[in-house]
Design a protein around this motif. Structure first.
Motif, PDB file in Angstrom:
ATOM      1  N   SER A  27       0.841  -1.185   0.000  1.00 21.16           N
ATOM      2  CA  SER A  27       0.000   0.000   0.000  1.00 21.16           C
ATOM      3  C   SER A  27       0.878   1.237   0.000  1.00 21.16           C
ATOM      4  O   SER A  27       1.882   1.300   0.696  1.00 21.16           O
ATOM      5  CB  SER A  27      -0.884   0.029   1.242  1.00 21.16           C
ATOM      6  OG  SER A  27      -1.840  -0.979   1.201  1.00 21.16           O
ATOM      7  N   GLU A  28       0.493   2.217  -0.776  1.00 22.91           N
ATOM      8  CA  GLU A  28       1.175   3.496  -0.734  1.00 22.91           C
ATOM      9  C   GLU A  28       0.724   4.215   0.530  1.00 22.91           C
ATOM     10  O   GLU A  28      -0.410   4.047   0.977  1.00 22.91           O
ATOM     11  CB  GLU A  28       0.844   4.308  -1.986  1.00 22.91           C
ATOM     12  CG  GLU A  28       1.359   3.682  -3.269  1.00 22.91           C
ATOM     13  CD  GLU A  28       2.874   3.617  -3.335  1.00 22.91           C
ATOM     14  OE1 GLU A  28       3.552   4.532  -2.836  1.00 22.91           O
ATOM     15  OE2 GLU A  28       3.384   2.628  -3.884  1.00 22.91           O
ATOM     16  N   ILE A  32      -3.508   4.818   3.230  1.00 24.18           N
ATOM     17  CA  ILE A  32      -3.875   4.639   4.630  1.00 24.18           C
ATOM     18  C   ILE A  32      -3.772   5.937   5.416  1.00 24.18           C
ATOM     19  O   ILE A  32      -4.231   6.010   6.542  1.00 24.18           O
ATOM     20  CB  ILE A  32      -3.040   3.519   5.299  1.00 24.18           C
ATOM     21  CG1 ILE A  32      -1.550   3.781   5.167  1.00 24.18           C
ATOM     22  CG2 ILE A  32      -3.428   2.165   4.733  1.00 24.18           C
ATOM     23  CD1 ILE A  32      -0.658   2.768   5.869  1.00 24.18           C
ATOM     24  N   ALA A  33      -3.191   6.967   4.817  1.00 25.21           N
ATOM     25  CA  ALA A  33      -3.058   8.258   5.496  1.00 25.21           C
ATOM     26  C   ALA A  33      -4.430   8.891   5.675  1.00 25.21           C
ATOM     27  O   ALA A  33      -5.349   8.672   4.896  1.00 25.21           O
ATOM     28  CB  ALA A  33      -2.151   9.180   4.686  1.00 25.21           C
ATOM     29  N   GLY A  34      -4.568   9.662   6.738  1.00 26.31           N
ATOM     30  CA  GLY A  34      -5.807  10.365   7.018  1.00 26.31           C
ATOM     31  C   GLY A  34      -6.117  10.359   8.496  1.00 26.31           C
ATOM     32  O   GLY A  34      -5.314   9.911   9.319  1.00 26.31           O
ATOM     33  N   SER A  35      -7.289  10.856   8.847  1.00 32.53           N
ATOM     34  CA  SER A  35      -7.735  10.912  10.244  1.00 32.53           C
ATOM     35  C   SER A  35      -8.714   9.778  10.519  1.00 32.53           C
ATOM     36  O   SER A  35      -9.662   9.571   9.767  1.00 32.53           O
ATOM     37  CB  SER A  35      -8.422  12.243  10.529  1.00 32.53           C
ATOM     38  OG  SER A  35      -7.487  13.289  10.505  1.00 32.53           O
ATOM     39  N   TYR A  36      -8.468   9.085  11.607  1.00 38.09           N
ATOM     40  CA  TYR A  36      -9.332   7.999  12.066  1.00 38.09           C
ATOM     41  C   TYR A  36      -9.955   8.441  13.390  1.00 38.09           C
ATOM     42  O   TYR A  36      -9.249   8.743  14.344  1.00 38.09           O
ATOM     43  CB  TYR A  36      -8.525   6.710  12.254  1.00 38.09           C
ATOM     44  CG  TYR A  36      -7.976   6.174  10.959  1.00 38.09           C
ATOM     45  CD1 TYR A  36      -8.601   5.110  10.306  1.00 38.09           C
ATOM     46  CD2 TYR A  36      -6.842   6.720  10.372  1.00 38.09           C
ATOM     47  CE1 TYR A  36      -8.111   4.608   9.114  1.00 38.09           C
ATOM     48  CE2 TYR A  36      -6.343   6.227   9.164  1.00 38.09           C
ATOM     49  CZ  TYR A  36      -6.978   5.179   8.544  1.00 38.09           C
ATOM     50  OH  TYR A  36      -6.496   4.682   7.357  1.00 38.09           O
ATOM     51  N   VAL A  37     -11.263   8.500  13.432  1.00 39.93           N
ATOM     52  CA  VAL A  37     -11.984   8.959  14.619  1.00 39.93           C
ATOM     53  C   VAL A  37     -12.643   7.750  15.264  1.00 39.93           C
ATOM     54  O   VAL A  37     -13.266   6.933  14.585  1.00 39.93           O
ATOM     55  CB  VAL A  37     -13.040  10.017  14.235  1.00 39.93           C
ATOM     56  CG1 VAL A  37     -13.835  10.448  15.456  1.00 39.93           C
ATOM     57  CG2 VAL A  37     -12.376  11.216  13.568  1.00 39.93           C
ATOM     58  N   ASN A 168     -12.996  -2.079   5.837  1.00 39.52           N
ATOM     59  CA  ASN A 168     -13.898  -1.104   6.460  1.00 39.52           C
ATOM     60  C   ASN A 168     -13.201   0.207   6.826  1.00 39.52           C
ATOM     61  O   ASN A 168     -13.715   0.986   7.625  1.00 39.52           O
ATOM     62  CB  ASN A 168     -14.603  -1.712   7.679  1.00 39.52           C
ATOM     63  CG  ASN A 168     -13.648  -2.083   8.792  1.00 39.52           C
ATOM     64  OD1 ASN A 168     -12.475  -1.747   8.766  1.00 39.52           O
ATOM     65  ND2 ASN A 168     -14.157  -2.784   9.792  1.00 39.52           N
ATOM     66  N   ASN A 169     -12.007   0.448   6.250  1.00 35.10           N
ATOM     67  CA  ASN A 169     -11.258   1.697   6.461  1.00 35.10           C
ATOM     68  C   ASN A 169     -11.086   2.030   7.938  1.00 35.10           C
ATOM     69  O   ASN A 169     -11.333   3.155   8.369  1.00 35.10           O
ATOM     70  CB  ASN A 169     -11.926   2.867   5.733  1.00 35.10           C
ATOM     71  CG  ASN A 169     -11.790   2.747   4.243  1.00 35.10           C
ATOM     72  OD1 ASN A 169     -10.740   2.376   3.735  1.00 35.10           O
ATOM     73  ND2 ASN A 169     -12.860   3.039   3.527  1.00 35.10           N
TER      74      ASN A 169
END
Length: 193
Positions: A27-28, A32-37, A168-169
């Motif tokens: 995976s680049e 997977i980068a980002g905000s997980y709440v 499911n991100n």
């Protein structure tokens, strides 16, 4: 002579295709980068839940195979680096640098496989579950990048603390902490915004 050129061309083409397939498997960081709440659940050493708070984890890609993790909320604010590895519908994570050495007893890249048939290892069960044996891993030239990592760097019983579920991100991670001589576990589980 023409036949020799064709064989050489085919060999170069096959090598290029193989190399590009192996690179595409990982995976680049931006995937997977980002905000997980989600929530951060605190448990005592005996497993009793003592608190549940909302929390956010920001993932940023540093380079291929390396991410920065910033987890913050009412009871935590920490930033650290993790290596990441594709494993079918998951992306698993592992410690880096001195954290890796302090946890597993050797430096990354020293090849510490003594776990049995081709590096039998341990993985988390369902992102945040307990350890389950992963069985025969295969050689370093086959399998997922996670299986190859487990084969070359880990032994039976090595703990891992989280990862991403691509279906499911979501991202989950378990923090092991000491609070005034009491061991506590904080488990983050969140979904990408």
């Amino acid at each position: 002579m023409e036949q020799l050129k064709n064989i050489g061309f085919c060999a170069v083409l096959a090598f290029t295709m193989l190399a590009s397939c192996q690179k595409d498997e990982l995976s680049e960081p931006q995937n997977i980068a980002g905000s997980y709440v989600g929530t951060l659940t605190t448990k005592s050493a005996s497993g009793v839940i003592t608190a549940t708070n909302t929390a956010t984890t920001d993932i940023s890609g540093e380079s291929e195979g390396l991410i920065q993790v910033h987890c913050y909320g009412a009871s935590i604010d920490t930033t650290f680096m993790l290596n990441y590895y594709d494993d079918k519908d998951s992306v698993m994570v592992c410690l880096t640098g001195s954290d890796f050495q302090n946890t597993y007893g050797h430096m990354m890249g020293q090849g510490h496989s003594t776990g049995g048939m081709m590096g039998q290892g341990q993985t988390t069960g369902g992102m945040m579950g307990g350890n389950t044996s992963s069985g025969m891993m295969g050689s370093t030239s086959s399998g997922t990048t996670w299986q190859n990592h487990m084969t070359s760097e880990h032994t039976t019983g090595d703990m891992h603390y989280g990862g991403f579920n691509k279906m499911n991100n979501s991202f989950g991670y378990r923090f092991l902490m000491n609070d005034r001589n009491n061991s506590i576990t904080m488990e983050f589980q969140g979904t990408k915004k």
